[in-house]
Design an enzyme around this catalytic site. Structure first.
Site, PDB file in Angstrom:
ATOM      1  N   HIS A 127      -0.624 -39.802 -49.588  1.00 62.39           N
ATOM      2  CA  HIS A 127      -0.592 -40.415 -48.197  1.00 62.39           C
ATOM      3  C   HIS A 127      -1.528 -41.421 -48.124  1.00 62.39           C
ATOM      4  O   HIS A 127      -2.287 -41.937 -46.958  1.00 62.39           O
ATOM      5  CB  HIS A 127       0.469 -39.576 -46.849  1.00 62.39           C
ATOM      6  CG  HIS A 127       1.029 -39.216 -46.808  1.00 62.39           C
ATOM      7  ND1 HIS A 127       2.368 -39.965 -46.839  1.00 62.39           N
ATOM      8  CD2 HIS A 127       2.024 -37.751 -46.579  1.00 62.39           C
ATOM      9  CE1 HIS A 127       3.332 -39.470 -46.738  1.00 62.39           C
ATOM     10  NE2 HIS A 127       3.209 -37.921 -46.081  1.00 62.39           N
ATOM     11  N   HIS A 166       8.606 -37.402 -48.564  1.00 63.39           N
ATOM     12  CA  HIS A 166       8.008 -39.195 -47.749  1.00 63.39           C
ATOM     13  C   HIS A 166       7.753 -39.438 -48.547  1.00 63.39           C
ATOM     14  O   HIS A 166       7.533 -40.083 -49.948  1.00 63.39           O
ATOM     15  CB  HIS A 166       6.955 -37.758 -46.906  1.00 63.39           C
ATOM     16  CG  HIS A 166       7.145 -36.452 -46.312  1.00 63.39           C
ATOM     17  ND1 HIS A 166       7.146 -35.429 -46.390  1.00 63.39           N
ATOM     18  CD2 HIS A 166       7.686 -36.614 -44.882  1.00 63.39           C
ATOM     19  CE1 HIS A 166       7.078 -34.673 -45.495  1.00 63.39           C
ATOM     20  NE2 HIS A 166       7.601 -35.972 -44.546  1.00 63.39           N
ATOM     21  N   ASP A 251       9.488 -31.316 -51.455  1.00 62.78           N
ATOM     22  CA  ASP A 251      10.077 -30.932 -50.181  1.00 62.78           C
ATOM     23  C   ASP A 251      11.124 -31.687 -49.398  1.00 62.78           C
ATOM     24  O   ASP A 251      11.550 -31.830 -48.416  1.00 62.78           O
ATOM     25  CB  ASP A 251       9.080 -32.080 -48.912  1.00 62.78           C
ATOM     26  CG  ASP A 251       7.589 -32.597 -49.696  1.00 62.78           C
ATOM     27  OD1 ASP A 251       8.352 -33.574 -50.111  1.00 62.78           O
ATOM     28  OD2 ASP A 251       7.040 -33.473 -48.695  1.00 62.78           O
TER      29      ASP A 251
END
Length: 339
Positions: A127, A166, A251
């Site tokens: 990120h 993500h 995840d």
């Protein structure tokens, strides 16, 4: 062929964000699971810290200096999700340095013949944008590795496959305008950070080298594995990378508390098998860089399943998988040849 190599460092346990999903126990869980399997034959090495030049190949000095200052003055919050402690500086430098050292091993420096390796550190990195740390991430470890492959080894084409649930907005931000990285991301949408639309495909020299494959909540093995085998692999064959890096988040696992996908350990093994078959075909090495994953059992199980599949002794056959309707759609969108 030399044994695969695993880079790690005790500093990963010193990054203390307080009560937080991204906790030191993540590393402990992975290492305990690997130790129970005799480390799957991986040679363990302690990671060096990233050099200033390696960090500045990705991030501006002001971001690096700001993180250092915040850490040495006692720590604090960068944003609502991203917190540092005094130990976070060393942890972040070793995480980026481990990813860069992994590239050195895979591309021959000091360990000729190694074709597989992993960098097992926290904090994660995908990120972290060029000028912004966010989403639990300080420096973009996989981007540091890819840039180091170019700067130190002259590699011109790197495949980064990001299967964290993500979107890797930071990795996309860093490589959006260059064709030196084929960035392929499978991620749940809608979900944090809200980027990664299929229409985001790169710009300028990088047009067509960002491949976003957002999937709906509830997506599991059938979806993820088909996207890797029927979209990523054909695109990679055409792109002809010299190195594969996996941004390996766990995840998307069915047991993870922060998202709603349903991938299993077997699904991660199948995706890894697709990558291993591709790498064998192209005669290129594979590096695994840890990202997210917040259920400790799912994280450890998925990571072990990945490394076990990648380290399989002997030739592998590509998984025989039906083409999921999403894979067919993304294959058409990105003009991917049939697998």
């Amino acid at each position: 062929m030399a044994a695969p190599v695993l880079f790690h460092h005790p500093s990963s346990l010193l990054h203390d964000p307080g009560p937080h999903p991204e906790q030191p126990a993540r590393i402990v869980a992975i290492e305990e699971a690997l130790a129970a399997r005799d480390w799957l034959g991986f040679e363990r090495r302690e990671s060096p810290a990233a050099t200033r030049a390696q960090l500045e190949a990705v991030h501006p000095a002001r971001l690096i200096n700001g993180i250092h200052e915040l850490c040495v003055t006692g720590g604090g919050a960068i944003d609502a999700d991203t917190v540092v402690s005094p130990g976070s500086w060393d942890a972040a430098c070793d995480a980026a340095g481990g990813a860069a050292a992994l590239v050195d091993v895979l591309l021959g420096d000091g360990h000729p013949g190694a074709r597989l390796g992993a960098s097992v550190h926290r904090p994660p990195g995908h990120h972290a944008e060029i000028g912004r740390s966010m989403g639990f991430c300080l420096f973009n470890n996989v981007a540091v590795a890819a840039r180091h492959a170019r700067d130190a080894h002259g590699v011109q084409r790197v495949l980064i496959l990001d299967w964290d649930v993500h979107h890797g907005n930071g990795t996309q931000d860093i490589f959006y305008g260059t064709d030196q990285v084929l960035f392929c991301s499978i991620h749940q949408s809608p979900l944090y950070p809200g980027t990664g639309a299929a229409r985001e495909t790169g710009a300028g020299a990088g047009a067509g080298t960002t491949v976003n494959m957002p999937v709906p909540p509830g997506s599991g093995d059938e979806m993820f594995c088909s996207l890797v085998e029927h979209v990523v692999v054909p695109l990679a064959r055409r792109y002809a990378p010299e190195l594969v890096l996996i941004s390996a988040g766990y995840d998307a696992h069915a047991d993870d508390p922060l998202a709603d996908c349903r991938v299993t350990d077997a699904g991660y093994a199948t995706m890894a098998t697709s990558v291993r078959v591709l790498a064998d075909e192209l005669a290129i090495p594979i590096g695994v860089v840890l990202e997210g994953g917040y259920d400790l059992g799912a994280l450890a199980g998925g990571f072990v399943a990945t490394l076990e599949a990648l380290a399989h002794d002997g030739p592998l056959r590509a998984p025989e998988l039906p083409v999921h309707e999403y894979a067919e759609g993304y294959r058409r969108l990105h003009a991917a040849p049939a697998a």
